[in-house]
Design a protein around this motif. Sequence first.
Motif, PDB file in Angstrom:
ATOM      1  N   GLN A 156       0.832  -1.194   0.000  1.00  0.00           N
ATOM      2  CA  GLN A 156       0.000   0.000   0.000  1.00  0.00           C
ATOM      3  C   GLN A 156       0.868   1.246   0.000  1.00  0.00           C
ATOM      4  O   GLN A 156       1.915   1.295   0.643  1.00  0.00           O
ATOM      5  CB  GLN A 156      -0.924   0.024   1.222  1.00  0.00           C
ATOM      6  N   LYS A 167      -5.112   9.665   0.160  1.00  0.00           N
ATOM      7  CA  LYS A 167      -5.580   8.525  -0.623  1.00  0.00           C
ATOM      8  C   LYS A 167      -4.663   7.335  -0.365  1.00  0.00           C
ATOM      9  O   LYS A 167      -3.449   7.493  -0.213  1.00  0.00           O
ATOM     10  CB  LYS A 167      -5.604   8.841  -2.115  1.00  0.00           C
ATOM     11  N   TYR A 178      -8.997   3.929  -0.706  1.00  0.00           N
ATOM     12  CA  TYR A 178      -9.509   4.806   0.342  1.00  0.00           C
ATOM     13  C   TYR A 178      -9.219   6.250  -0.032  1.00  0.00           C
ATOM     14  O   TYR A 178      -8.166   6.563  -0.594  1.00  0.00           O
ATOM     15  CB  TYR A 178      -8.851   4.473   1.682  1.00  0.00           C
ATOM     16  N   GLU A 179     -10.156   7.147   0.300  1.00  0.00           N
ATOM     17  CA  GLU A 179      -9.995   8.571   0.012  1.00  0.00           C
ATOM     18  C   GLU A 179     -10.730   9.381   1.072  1.00  0.00           C
ATOM     19  O   GLU A 179     -11.844   9.049   1.460  1.00  0.00           O
ATOM     20  CB  GLU A 179     -10.562   8.889  -1.376  1.00  0.00           C
ATOM     21  N   LYS A 180     -10.094  10.457   1.541  1.00  0.00           N
ATOM     22  CA  LYS A 180     -10.729  11.276   2.562  1.00  0.00           C
ATOM     23  C   LYS A 180     -10.148  12.691   2.549  1.00  0.00           C
ATOM     24  O   LYS A 180      -8.941  12.873   2.419  1.00  0.00           O
ATOM     25  CB  LYS A 180     -10.509  10.664   3.953  1.00  0.00           C
ATOM     26  N   VAL A 217      -4.110   1.961   9.097  1.00  0.00           N
ATOM     27  CA  VAL A 217      -4.230   1.367   7.773  1.00  0.00           C
ATOM     28  C   VAL A 217      -4.155  -0.124   7.972  1.00  0.00           C
ATOM     29  O   VAL A 217      -3.281  -0.601   8.646  1.00  0.00           O
ATOM     30  CB  VAL A 217      -3.079   1.778   6.848  1.00  0.00           C
ATOM     31  N   HIS A 221     -10.585  -3.131   9.133  1.00  0.00           N
ATOM     32  CA  HIS A 221     -11.435  -2.108   8.549  1.00  0.00           C
ATOM     33  C   HIS A 221     -11.038  -0.736   9.077  1.00  0.00           C
ATOM     34  O   HIS A 221     -10.597  -0.601  10.201  1.00  0.00           O
ATOM     35  CB  HIS A 221     -12.910  -2.351   8.898  1.00  0.00           C
ATOM     36  N   ARG A 223     -12.557   3.074   9.652  1.00  0.00           N
ATOM     37  CA  ARG A 223     -13.700   3.980   9.651  1.00  0.00           C
ATOM     38  C   ARG A 223     -13.241   5.324  10.182  1.00  0.00           C
ATOM     39  O   ARG A 223     -12.543   5.399  11.186  1.00  0.00           O
ATOM     40  CB  ARG A 223     -14.845   3.447  10.527  1.00  0.00           C
ATOM     41  N   CYS A 233     -10.370   8.643  14.240  1.00  0.00           N
ATOM     42  CA  CYS A 233     -10.356   7.358  13.562  1.00  0.00           C
ATOM     43  C   CYS A 233     -10.332   6.234  14.579  1.00  0.00           C
ATOM     44  O   CYS A 233      -9.720   6.343  15.628  1.00  0.00           O
ATOM     45  CB  CYS A 233      -9.127   7.231  12.657  1.00  0.00           C
TER      46      CYS A 233
END
Length: 241
Positions: A156, A167, A178-180, A217, A221, A223, A233
């Motif tokens: 990753q 990202k 994943y993107e935020k 990471v 999961h 969230r 987080c």
Amino acid sequence: EIEHNQYENLLLSSSSDATIKLWGTDNDSEDPKIKQIKTFGLSVGQNQNDIPTSIAWSNTQQTQFIGSFIYSQALVVFDFVQGKLLSMLKYEGHNKYPRENQINKVVFHPSSNICYTAHEDKYIRVFDLLTNQEVGSIKGHDDAVSCLSLNSSGNQIVSVGQDGKVKIWDTRKHEMVYEKLIHYKKYDEVIHTVKSHHKFDLFATGGADSDINLFPVSYTHLRAHETGRNLVCRLLLEKKK
């Protein structure tokens, strides 16, 4: 930028004075010393050197390191034992002027000859140091890509950009997973850096908004919940089926 060699007591530093310097260190806790060993540069004209933007040690060739520069539009491989430039990997940017395509960060895969670069033209590029070729590119962000960081396995890669987003990409599938939006603009700057932990499934980001955010990471999961401007987080510990 400063990078420590994982095999020897050596440091690399890059500076706006258009030099990359190699330093030797010792382990004397009572009287630690650091001394300059060699200086490297890249000529772009008569009596003029290009300005380095990022440096990285090779993980496969212990005497080599990689440098990037503002105007040369190339990834440059040096050998510090021989004290010379070995090769230049050219790339084509999407903007007219070289400075608008410059590399902002170079990271090396932990167990292969693959190198990843973050660019001012919004792209992430992939280079193979064995064949000395660019082997892939993807538009990573909606603004300049500021920084990259690989996890310890190299599966990753995390990217951050001046669009305020973080990202996560799967390097095996070349897909974003994943993107935020995590940072906010201040004085025309957004995100400056990202760093993955060498042992745990964590990474941290630092931005111009004075925030440092810590993320898990995971093999499980992720969230994320926003509360005002603060990002909280939590890692769910159940394993994927």
